[in-house]
Design an enzyme around this catalytic site. Structure first.
Site, PDB file in Angstrom:
ATOM      1  N   HIS A  48       0.253   5.099   5.091  1.00 18.46           N
ATOM      2  CA  HIS A  48      -0.631   3.989   5.481  1.00 18.46           C
ATOM      3  C   HIS A  48      -2.031   4.590   5.519  1.00 18.46           C
ATOM      4  O   HIS A  48      -2.201   5.765   5.877  1.00 18.46           O
ATOM      5  CB  HIS A  48      -0.336   3.484   6.887  1.00 18.46           C
ATOM      6  CG  HIS A  48       1.046   2.936   7.105  1.00 18.46           C
ATOM      7  ND1 HIS A  48       2.113   3.726   7.416  1.00 18.46           N
ATOM      8  CD2 HIS A  48       1.515   1.662   7.085  1.00 18.46           C
ATOM      9  CE1 HIS A  48       3.184   2.971   7.569  1.00 18.46           C
ATOM     10  NE2 HIS A  48       2.858   1.708   7.376  1.00 18.46           N
ATOM     11  N   ASP A  96      -2.670   6.509   8.569  1.00 19.12           N
ATOM     12  CA  ASP A  96      -1.919   7.769   8.777  1.00 19.12           C
ATOM     13  C   ASP A  96      -2.745   8.945   8.288  1.00 19.12           C
ATOM     14  O   ASP A  96      -2.807   9.978   8.947  1.00 19.12           O
ATOM     15  CB  ASP A  96      -0.615   7.816   7.958  1.00 19.12           C
ATOM     16  CG  ASP A  96       0.315   6.669   8.217  1.00 19.12           C
ATOM     17  OD1 ASP A  96       0.290   6.136   9.332  1.00 19.12           O
ATOM     18  OD2 ASP A  96       1.081   6.321   7.290  1.00 19.12           O
TER      19      ASP A  96
END
Ligand code: XLS
Ligand code: NI
Ligand code: NI
Length: 436
Positions: free
Chosen positions: A101, A104
């Site tokens: 993501h 992340d």
């Protein structure tokens, strides 16, 4: 820096008799199965969020893992260290892909604009790392469920400002994925659903979600991104009801809004069971529609009703999944992403190796067994025989749409009761067991 000192070089294949916990027993990357190497078929990926960003925190307790890549002095330094850890881990495991993501890999800034800047910064570092190591991006996605602004959804938000911010965030996440040569882009509608119908305009939310996806399709064309778009169904959690409930629901949504040509599905095992289906059911429904694009390989716990995201170790699940995947000729640009986390009490970095090695061996073994069953044709012959009455002229005419109730009525009244045939479930289950 060496973050994973427990593995000096790379994890290698030692075969089924090996007792070495840090070796593959079944995953033999270069072994050819049905014309492709295991590496080419399985296309394993490491999930950035669980593997490096997971802390072991749960609803009842704080994080338990003490990760060396978290020991930087600023969020951007930690992001760079985590990136190094990712490439070291993938290289040591012999896994070619990772997935992330946006939030992340790069930290959230004080403002949305700063978050975008952070992402650009880390993506440039990731690009360099990919070029150095040959590790590739299976898919990228946007995290549209952690930030408080997304409490009531993103592409389905009642608030146009939130919808617009989510659109902008996806645009940046797609740019990042494209820059890194991502082979797919995933949409998981974390909070795209409702908690109560009392405050929800269903039609508005579904319509705006379709517009959201349509703009993504347009933007993809505009920037010339060639990766596959994937939607990942899940029935609930964190919302009470998520619109992308299961394969069948997603497929009918895509048809209704004329988006079907632009998306495939990313099927997660634990989401299937949350929806009250088996993993193979979800894979089969997607595959039957020609829309099985990728897999989030994990498992739930039969006794627990939530997304436990455990590493897949169930051989039966892997065999059934690989039968469906092999029959459709593989996953194309998709792969098997381990959307899974080690348990809260599994606190050592070596546990990350054990988890991935076990999961990779499970699917490698599943592939070998599934291919053997397919090659022997044992189940296919039974199915063909079971439906053989449809091979008749009458059967063909029904499927061609040239038959009528009157014709069937006349036929039935003259020929009498149809022959009763056994479904042979136990016999077929025993056949599968002879391979396992
Ligand atoms: C959560 C989802 C998520 C997606 C990516 O349940 O599985 O991890 O795979 O957003
Ligand atoms: Ni997932
Ligand atoms: Ni999940």
């Amino acid at each position: 820096m060496d973050y994973f000192t427990e593995v000096k070089d790379v994890v290698t294949y030692e075969g089924p008799d090996s007792k070495n916990p840090l070796a593959y027993k079944w995953f033999n990357k270069d072994q050819v199965v049905a014309g492709k190497t295991m590496g080419e078929t399985l296309r394993y990926a490491v999930a950035y969020w669980h593997t490096y960003k997971g802390s072991g925190a749960d609803m009842f307790g704080v994080g338990t893992y003490d990760r060396p890549w978290d020991k930087g002095s600023s969020p951007l330094e930690i992001a760079a260290m985590t990136l190094d850890a990712n490439f070291e881990f993938c290289q040591k495991l012999g896994v070619d892909y990772y997935c992330f993501h946006d939030r992340d890999i790069a930290p959230e800034g004080d403002t949305f604009a700063e978050s975008c800047k952070n992402l650009d910064h880390v993506v440039a570092l990731a690009e360099k790392k990919q070029n150095e190591t040959g590790i590739k991006l299976l898919w990228g996605t946007a995290c549209l469920f952690v930030h408080p602004r997304y409490a009531c959804g993103a592409g389905t938000s009642s608030n146009l400002g939130v919808f617009a911010t989510a659109s902008s965030q996806i645009k940046h996440a797609m740019d990042a994925t494209a820059q890194l040569g991502g082979e797919n882009y995933v949409f998981w509608g974390g909070r795209e659903g409702y908690d109560t119908l009392l405050n929800t305009n269903l039609k508005q939310e579904l319509d705006s979600f379709a517009s959201f996806l349509q703009m993504a399709v347009d933007y993809k064309k505009k920037i010339g991104f060639t990766g596959q778009f994937l939607i990942e169904p899940k029935p609930c959690e964190p919302t009470k009801h998520q619109y992308d409930h299961d394969s069948a629901t997603v497929i009918s949504f895509l048809r209704e809004y004329d988006l079907i040509d632009h998306f495939k599905l990313n099927i997660e095992a634990n989401h299937a069971t949350l929806a009250g289906h088996t993993f193979e059911h979800e894979l089969a429904i997607a595959s039957n529609a020609g829309l099985l694009g990728s897999v989030d390989a994990n498992r739930g716990d039969v006794m627990l009703g939530w997304d436990t995201d455990q590493f897949p170790t169930n051989l039966y699940d892997a065999v059934y999944a690989m039968m469906i995947i092999q029959k459709q000729g593989g996953l194309g640009s998709g792969g098997l992403n381990f959307d899974a986390k080690v348990r809260r009490a599994s606190t050592d970095t070596v546990d990350l190796f054990h988890a991935h090695i076990g999961a990779m061996d499970t699917f490698a073994r599943g592939l070998l067994i599934a291919q053997q069953i397919i090659d022997d044709g044992a189940l296919d012959a039974e199915i063909a025989d079971r439906y053989s009455s449809w091979d008749s002229e009458l059967g063909k005419s029904i499927l061609a749409g040239t038959c009528s109730f009157d014709e069937l009525d006349a036929q039935v009244l003259s020929s009498g009761e149809p022959e009763l045939r056994s479904g042979r479930q136990e016999y077929l289950e025993n056949i599968v067991n002879t391979y396992i």
